[in-house]
Each structure stands twice: as C-alpha cells, then as structure tokens.
Write a protein that holds these residues in place. Structure first.
Motif, PDB file in Angstrom:
ATOM      1  N   LYS A  98      -5.533  16.719  45.408  1.00 28.05           N
ATOM      2  CA  LYS A  98      -6.915  17.203  45.330  1.00 28.05           C
ATOM      3  C   LYS A  98      -7.859  16.270  46.081  1.00 28.05           C
ATOM      4  O   LYS A  98      -8.803  16.716  46.724  1.00 28.05           O
ATOM      5  N   LEU A 140      -2.833  20.621  49.217  1.00 29.95           N
ATOM      6  CA  LEU A 140      -2.430  21.295  47.990  1.00 29.95           C
ATOM      7  C   LEU A 140      -1.109  22.021  48.183  1.00 29.95           C
ATOM      8  O   LEU A 140      -0.213  21.973  47.328  1.00 29.95           O
ATOM      9  N   VAL A 141      -1.000  22.693  49.334  1.00 26.96           N
ATOM     10  CA  VAL A 141       0.252  23.399  49.609  1.00 26.96           C
ATOM     11  C   VAL A 141       1.403  22.411  49.710  1.00 26.96           C
ATOM     12  O   VAL A 141       2.496  22.637  49.190  1.00 26.96           O
ATOM     13  N   PHE A 189      -3.576  26.211  55.986  1.00 29.18           N
ATOM     14  CA  PHE A 189      -2.524  25.837  55.048  1.00 29.18           C
ATOM     15  C   PHE A 189      -1.483  24.905  55.602  1.00 29.18           C
ATOM     16  O   PHE A 189      -0.871  24.160  54.854  1.00 29.18           O
ATOM     17  N   TYR A 223      -7.546  17.024  49.626  1.00 29.18           N
ATOM     18  CA  TYR A 223      -8.152  18.334  49.868  1.00 29.18           C
ATOM     19  C   TYR A 223      -9.662  18.204  49.985  1.00 29.18           C
ATOM     20  O   TYR A 223     -10.290  18.764  50.883  1.00 29.18           O
ATOM     21  N   ALA A 256     -11.397  18.622  53.468  1.00 24.19           N
ATOM     22  CA  ALA A 256     -11.889  20.005  53.399  1.00 24.19           C
ATOM     23  C   ALA A 256     -10.821  20.968  53.888  1.00 24.19           C
ATOM     24  O   ALA A 256     -11.097  21.920  54.600  1.00 24.19           O
ATOM     25  N   ASN A 257      -9.579  20.727  53.500  1.00 18.24           N
ATOM     26  CA  ASN A 257      -8.478  21.534  54.002  1.00 18.24           C
ATOM     27  C   ASN A 257      -7.388  21.594  52.939  1.00 18.24           C
ATOM     28  O   ASN A 257      -6.931  20.565  52.461  1.00 18.24           O
ATOM     29  N   PRO A 258      -6.967  22.816  52.593  1.00 21.72           N
ATOM     30  CA  PRO A 258      -6.036  22.916  51.467  1.00 21.72           C
ATOM     31  C   PRO A 258      -4.581  22.632  51.802  1.00 21.72           C
ATOM     32  O   PRO A 258      -3.704  22.862  50.958  1.00 21.72           O
TER      33      PRO A 258
END
Lengths: 329, 251, 339
Positions: free
Chosen positions: A289, A301-302, A115, A292, A296-298
């Motif tokens: 997005k 988004l955070v 995150f 993301y 390949a890492n959210p």
C-alpha cells in the motif's frame, strides 16, 4: 397386454425406435447450424460503440444467453466426448473474455501501464520483499507461541477438572469468537489507554498467538482424544502418573495426528498477517500500500497479491492434502 | 482400626458397589485373594467381571466399599495409587501395547520411568522376559508387525517387567484367533506353576479347569457361587450357575 | 542397583503405615486456621495507594500465601467441586481487588476513558450519538453477512453441481477457482477490488466490493462442503434412482440433494459464522460496518469506549453462534455413528 401394444401406448419421443436415433436438439447437425447462426450474430448483430445503452444491453444479453444455452446443451449431454466438451468450455470462456474485452470500456493499454508497470516498480522491490520477510517472521513466531499455549491448554483440559474447565472453555470461546481484526484493533488502539502500549509488531504477534491458540488447543485436544483410551489404562496400570502417561505415551502419538490441522492453522495465520496492515505492521500488504500511494500506481498491489498466491497456494494445497489423507484413515 | 496385616492375603474386597450413572453394576462383592492363588472370574457378559477386576487396581473408581491391597486401603483418599499399581500387573483384552514403541521399548518404559531403573539393566531384564515368553527375536519389532498372540505375550512381558506380586488378566484371549490362544495360555500356565498370584477373567474352560484354584461366578453384579473347578463344573449348587454353564458348555 | 525386594517391601510397609494418615496440611483444623490467618493478614494490609518497596513485599507475600491456600483446596480430592469453583473465583477476585487497590491507576479516569457511557450518549455532529453510530454499523454488518451468505451459497451450489458432472476440463477451472480463494487473504482481495479495480474501469461501491469479495471467497468453501455432501450420499442410491428411470437432473433434485442437505448443514453453519466474522475486514476499505464505526468514533472523540463496546458486541454475538455451529458439528458426528 403384449409388448407391441404396450409400446404403442407410450409417447413416441420416449422411445428410441431406431438404433442411433438421437433427440433432435442433441444432433450434431443442429449444433453446428446453431453455431453458424451464433457466429453470424456475433459478426453482424452485436452493437458497436455508438448504440444506445439499452440496445447494447439487450443485444449483448440475448447473445450471451444463446451462447450459454448452446454450451450448456452440449456440456450436459452425456454422450458427447470429453474433449468435445472441453473444446466447447474453452470456447465459451474465450467468448466471455472477448465480450468483456469488447464492451467493458477498459482501456487495455492503460491497464498494462496501471497493473503491470514493472518499470515504475523499480526500487520498490526491496521494500516489498522486506514486507514479505516480516510477514513470514510474524507468522512463524505467532505459530510457535500459539502451539505452545495450545499444548498447555490441551493438557490442562485433559485433567478433566470441572473447575479448571470453566476457565479454559471461557478462554477458548472468547478467542474463537472474536474476529482477528477486532482483536488486533483492540490490542493496538484500546490497550494503550490502560498503560499497555504495544508497538505494532508486538500487538500483531500477541493477537495472532492468542487468537490461534484456541484453534491449536482444539487440534491438540482432538489429537489427544484420538489416542485409544486403552493405552492410557495400560500406562496407568503400570504405575505411570498422569503427566508421565501424557509425556511418554500420548503426546508422541498425538503429534502425528495433529500435524494436518496445525498446517491448516499455519496457512490461515499467514493469511491473517495481511490483516495486521490495519495496525501498521510493516508486513507485505502494508508495504504494497505504501508503494501504491507513493507511486500512484496499483502495480504494487497486484505484485503483492501474486506473491501471496505464490507462497500460499502450495501451502494451502499441502494442508488440504494432509487433512484428506488423515480423514481417509 | 488398623488390623494386623496378614501377608498371605494379597487383596481383600469388602462390600464393593459400583454404579455407572444409574446402572448398578456391582452390588456388594466381597472376597479375599490369597498369595499364590489362581482365581478365575467367570460369568455372563455385563455381569460385572471386568468392572470387578478393574476396581481392584482403581482403573474404575469404586462407588462404595473397601479394597485392601497388601494391607493398603486403596479406596482411601490420600493413598498414592501409582505406587500400589506397581505391585499389580495387568494384561488387557485388546493388548494396549504402545504402537510408537518397539516390543523391548514397551517392556522397558515403566521400569525406567517409575522405578528409575537404568537403561542397561531395564534392557537386560526386558530381553530376559521376552525370552521367557518366547519372543526374544521380536524385541525390536513394532506392535503392528506382530500377530495378536505375539502382541499379547509382549503385553504380559511388559506387565512382568515391574515384578508385580499379583497379575490381573482381563479376557486375555478373547480377541485372539483360535490358533494363537494356545501360546498365550501356555505362558499363563507357566506363571501359575511358578506360584504367581493371578486373577483371570476368561471363558477358557480348559485353562480354568487345569490352572485355577478357585472360580468366582459373577452374574448380575453379585458372586453367585464360588468354589474349586471340580465343584463348580461337576456339582454346581446354584441355578444361575447351572444356567450359565449350560449355555457355555453346549457351544 | 535397582530397587531390591527388601527396598520394595519397605516402601509397601510405609504405604501401609501411612494409609489412613491425613497429612498435616490437609487437616481441616489447619485449613480453617490458615484461612482465618489470611483474613487477619488482609485486614492488616497497607492502605490504598502506591506502596513502597517493603509494602510491596508484604502485599506480594499475602497474595502468594493466598494462592498457596487456594492451591491446597483445589488439589484436594476430597473437596466437592463447588468448593473448588468458589475458591477459584475468590482467588480471581482477590487478584483483581489487590490490583485495584494498589496499582495507582486513576480508576475514576479509567472508567471515564474506557466505559464512558456519557460520551457515547453525547451526540456528535448531525445528531447521532455514539450508540446510534454503532448500531448503524451493526446493521450494515448484518446486511453484508446476509447477502454474502446468500450469494456464496448460490455460487457454491452451482460449482458443486458442475463438479458432479466430473468433466475433467470443467474441473480444472473449478479447482483453480477454489485454490485461488483458499490461498488469497480476504483483505488483499478487498484492497484490490476497491483500490485497484477502478483502474480497469470498474468502479465498485465499497459495500458492493465487500459483499463481492466475501461472497466469492466463501463460495469456494461452500462448494467444497456441498461436494462433500453430494459425495456422502451412498452411490447405491444413485444407481437405484437411475435404475428406476430418473434422469440425472431428477436424481440430483429428488434423491441426492435432500439427503446431502442434512450432511451439509453443520459445516455450512460454521462457514456462515466464519464469513460473518470476516465482515469486520470490510472496515479496511472504508465500509462503515461495526468495527469501522467504532474506530471512527474513537478517532473523532479520542476515546476508546466505542472500541470496547464494539468488541463486547462482537463477543456477545459470536460466542453463541460459534457454540451453535460446534454443537451442530458434534451432533452430526454422533448421529452418523448411530445410523
């Protein structure tokens, strides 16, 4: 019947017979003994990783209930001081977090890497900020259009022509009822078959402007109607036409009344720009997005969520304050 | 059909009826207002006094009947009512000043926008009028900085700025504290002395007795009695008049 | 120099002279004659199909004249209202008819594209027709709306009661919660809940994530509504209840909540309707509610009929609901005034 015998007939636990007497469950002695027991439970009775799921569930559940009951007992007590209750509240939250930390199976180091992996975000920040810029632009342009359309609609409404009202009310009903995402999807996916192919940004602006024009129209109407009718009469009695009255007397005053709800509309519109990600508008959420998916890492988004918070929290607060101040008047 | 226009008859009301939904408020009122006359309209509340006044400049739409202002039938569909309204000045019970404008701006607004008077001239005339009502020092104050009496006087100046031939007053002092009633009545008295045609709906007996040429007693939607103050107050002929006077004068 | 007295007298004399004069364009003879002329004109319009430039000019002039005639009727104060309404609708249909006749759109094909009911009835794999898919989606929408309404109400009520304790520490948490959910766009939360949350080990089913986010978001507004309702109960009542010997819980249960309930129902209804509209956002995280079902059909069959149908369904459902919520709010305002 004298006082003494009356007292004798009342059940004893209703009477505070001695000064300083407290119901037993509220007494500090009980509270601290219970606290000690709870700590003991936490240290010795809570299961480890190896216990069966049922055991774990029951054990943790019972602990949780006891902690909640103990806290509630204190929090409800009107006689306990505020800071004591505050300490208990913090402690409760702390215990809940600790339980979550211990038992949720989350790999906390992995969490950090997932995150808050700002290293991985290197080079993506410009993309996110471009998205933010698009978000703000979309909202600003749509706000402008929706205000213009809403003003015209409100003035038309003030003519009070039953024929005109049929069409106006149909328009207002339509755009207040249709969910914004449905409107955007309709304009972007269905209209092209009619020969009207709008690219994503235009489709978003059109959808937002039309959708919110219904709300701004209502806000303007409320503003116009809030002006005391006597002023309209005085203006007409002086010989001013309807349009002159609107322009010189009503609208200058209505603007002040209308600013709080319009600010609320602006906040809602900013939030709805995120919906435009569904129709491929290059605003903040869509960009996030993309990052993301690309990394390949959210974290992106955070990060986007935090940016939304930073922009919208103060605005939402401001809008709320303005509305409350107006209601107080 | 076009009768010869008599310039002495400012307003002629012929069989005026007004319905509010099912409520028959005005039941056939007819009268003439001549130039220079001060007409007082009195009566119990709900009797239709305000409605009668407001029909004469079409702030209320008459349900039937004719109203002829300076020879112009304002109940006819194609008449430009705004032009006619410039000849009638109106002062309201609640003053209805525009709160977002100063006193002088209130007074200037209509002349500049309706008669297309220049700013300079409108200001000049406006200040002169404010002086006339005794408020030249308050020209740049906003209505909420003025007392009730001062606001009403500004409202009178605002109406006079259009140089009307007739002035309507709809209970001008009913919303004022007793100390301020006098200053407004003074202005009205001065106007009457100058020969302005006035129609006044009011309960101010003293003023009516002194300044009115004619009194209309309007009750239950009809003119019950009309006459000079002398006639009405001292020798009322109708029982309804006597009832009404009895209630007011005993206070 | 402004208008002099003589200029004004001249204006008045003019008004006097013209007061019974009916302007020529308002005379019944003119209105009737021009209507006949327009009908004749219509009969002489070019044939169906794509018109040349000259023909466009002819058609354009016709429509402009028709609009002018309609404007004449609509602005005439003498005309009864039903005539004006009729004229407005006739103009609308005229515009549509002209568009239909001359826009060279392949109307057969268009209906085949937009209103292809045949295609909707045509089963996809697995035997479900387009209508079946939409109805399934609608059912899911209803369920999501229902559950999120219930959960948000419970959470919101709880928060409001906590807020009524007026404990400063507690209030900080509650206000933070409310501010957070008022500021965050729902779609961002849904995306987070569905795509990001699994990284913490919490994997939620898409519908569960949807209901969760909708409930939490709505609960913030619900708690504010309940709080306003609780505050609206006159403080004197609370004092009277306590003076009678009721404890805080009883006061809340027997005195405050019943009265607050009446105040609270209109804004709650608005909130539920808004929340139900927000279920459409669930489509962005692969939940097969109404909108997503329509989009899937459109992607599969390359035909937008499903989207049209879904939009119509949304409108049919929400216009009455929004109206209802509005009526309730108005009634509350006027009702309070009487009390």
């Amino acid at each position: 019947m004298n006082y003494e015998s009356a007292r004798a007939n009342i059940p004893s636990h209703f009477i505070r017979s001695r000064p300083g007497w407290t119901y037993w469950i509220r007494r500090y002695e009980f509270i601290f003994v219970a606290l000690a027991l709870l700590v003991g439970y936490a240290l010795f009775l809570l299961p480890g990783e190896d216990a069966t799921p049922v055991n774990r569930g029951v054990s943790i559940g019972v602990f949780l209930l006891l902690v909640l009951a103990w806290s509630a007992n204190i929090l409800i007590d009107g006689e306990k001081s505020d800071w004591f209750k505050g300490a208990v509240a913090f402690g409760l939250v702390f215990v809940l977090c600790w339980l979550f930390y211990k038992y949720s199976g989350t790999k906390w180091d992995k969490l950090g890497r997932s995150f808050f992996n700002f290293a991985k975000m290197e080079g993506s920040w410009p993309q996110l900020f471009k998205g933010l810029l698009v978000t703000l632009q979309l909202a600003a342009i749509s706000a402008l259009f929706s205000i213009l359309i809403g003003l015209i609609l409100a003035v038309l409404r003030s003519f009070e022509s039953p024929t005109l009202n049929i069409f106006l009310i149909a328009y207002l009903d339509l755009f207040r009822s249709i969910p914004m995402i449905v409107l955007m999807v309709f304009i972007y996916y269905a209209l092209p078959y009619l020969g009207v192919a709008l690219e994503s940004v235009m489709a978003t602006v059109l959808a937002l402007s039309l959708g919110y024009s219904a709300y701004t129209a209502e806000s303007f109407r409320a503003g116009i109607e809030s002006i005391h009718f006597g002023q309209v009469e005085a203006a007409r009695a002086l010989g001013l036409t309807r349009l002159q009255t609107m322009r010189l007397v009503i609208i200058p005053q209505a603007i002040k009344v209308v600013i709080p709800p319009l600010t609320g509309n602006l906040v809602a519109m900013l939030k709805d720009t995120a919906v435009a990600s569904v129709v491929a508008s290059p605003e903040l959420l869509k960009r996030a997005k993309e990052v993301y998916v690309g990394k390949a890492n959210p974290t992106a988004l955070v990060a986007a969520a935090i940016i939304y918070l930073i922009v919208l929290l103060p605005l939402a607060r401001l809008a709320n304050m303005l509305e409350n101040r107006m209601k107080a008047r | 059909m076009n009768k010869e226009f008599n310039p002495e008859v400012m307003i002629e009301v012929i069989d005026l009826h007004k319905y509010f939904k099912d409520l028959h408020v005005l039941k056939g009122v007819s009268t003439k207002i001549t130039r220079g006359e001060v007409v007082a309209v009195m009566g119990p509340s709900g009797g239709g006094k305000s409605t009668f006044l407001r029909c004469m400049n079409r702030l209320e739409e008459p349900s039937s009947g004719k109203i002829i202002v300076e020879g112009i039938d304002i109940t006819s569909p194609y008449v430009d009512i705004n032009k006619v309204r410039t000849e009638i000045g109106m002062v309201f019970q609640l003053f209805n000043l525009f709160p977002h404008l100063t006193a002088i701006e209130n007074v200037k607004l209509a002349p500049m926008n309706v008669r297309k008077v220049s700013d300079a001239e409108a200001t000049e005339r406006g200040l002169a009028l404010l002086e006339k009502v005794g408020l030249s020092d308050k020209a740049h104050n906003y209505p909420d900085q003025l007392s009730g009496g001062q606001q009403q006087r500004v409202a009178i100046a605002r109406a006079l700025a259009m140089q009307p031939q007739i002035m309507f007053f709809d209970e001008p002092t009913s919303a004022l504290d007793p100390e301020m009633i006098g200053e407004v009545l003074d202005v009205m008295r001065a106007m009457a002395d100058e020969g302005m045609t006035m129609v006044v709906v009011s309960h101010e007996m003293g003023f009516i007795n002194e300044a009115a040429d004619r009194i209309l007693l309007l009750a239950e939607g009809v003119i019950v009695e009309e006459g000079t103050p002398e006639q009405i107050f001292k020798h009322p002929t109708q029982q309804r008049t006597q009832e009404f006077l009895g209630k007011i004068l005993s206070v | 120099m402004s208008e002099s007295k003589s200029a004004r007298s001249a204006i008045l004399a003019e008004l006097r002279r013209m007061q019974h004069h009916v302007p020529w364009h308002r005379r019944d003879e003119f209105v009737g004659a021009s209507l006949l002329a327009l009908i004749l004109y219509a009969a002489l319009l070019p044939r169906t199909g794509s018109p040349s430039v000259v023909q466009w000019a002819v058609i354009g002039a016709f429509f402009a004249l028709a609009l002018a005639w309609g404007g004449l009727i609509l602005s005439d104060v003498r005309m009864p209202e039903w005539v004006k309404t009729l004229t407005a609708f006739v103009l609308l249909f005229l515009g549509g008819w002209l568009f239909y006749r001359y826009s060279d759109a392949d109307w057969e094909r268009l209906s085949h594209v937009f209103f292809n009911w045949e295609l909707m009835k045509d089963p996809m794999e697995g035997g479900a027709t387009g209508w079946d898919i939409l109805l399934d989606g609608l059912w899911l929408t209803v369920q999501i709306a229902f559950f999120s309404a219930i959960f948000s109400t419970l959470i919101g009520l709880l928060l409001a009661v906590f807020r009524s304790f007026e404990n400063r520490i507690l209030n900080i948490f509650i206000i933070a919660y409310i501010d957070f959910f008022r500021a965050m766009p729902i779609i961002v939360l849904m995306v987070l809940a569905y795509y990001a949350l699994p990284y913490t080990g919490i994997v939620l089913d898409a519908p569960v994530a949807g209901v969760l986010v909708l409930s939490l978001n709505s609960s913030a507004y619900v708690s504010e509504i309940f709080r306003a309702g609780i505050l609206s109960v006159h403080h004197g009542q609370i004092e009277a209840a306590r003076a009678l010997g009721m404890n805080p819980v009883q006061t809340m249960r027997l005195v405050i909540l019943p009265q607050a309930l009446r105040v609270v129902i209109p804004p709650l209804t608005s909130n539920y309707v808004a929340s139900a509209k927000d279920t459409a956002i669930c489509s962005s995280i692969t939940i097969l509610e109404l909108l997503k079902s329509a989009l899937q059909f459109q992607a599969f069959k390359a035909n937008p009929t499903a989207i049209i149908a879904a939009t119509v369904i949304y409108i049919l459902i929400f216009v009455p609901l929004t109206r209802l919520a509005g009526v309730l709010e108005v009634r509350m305002k006027t009702g309070r005034a009487k009390a």
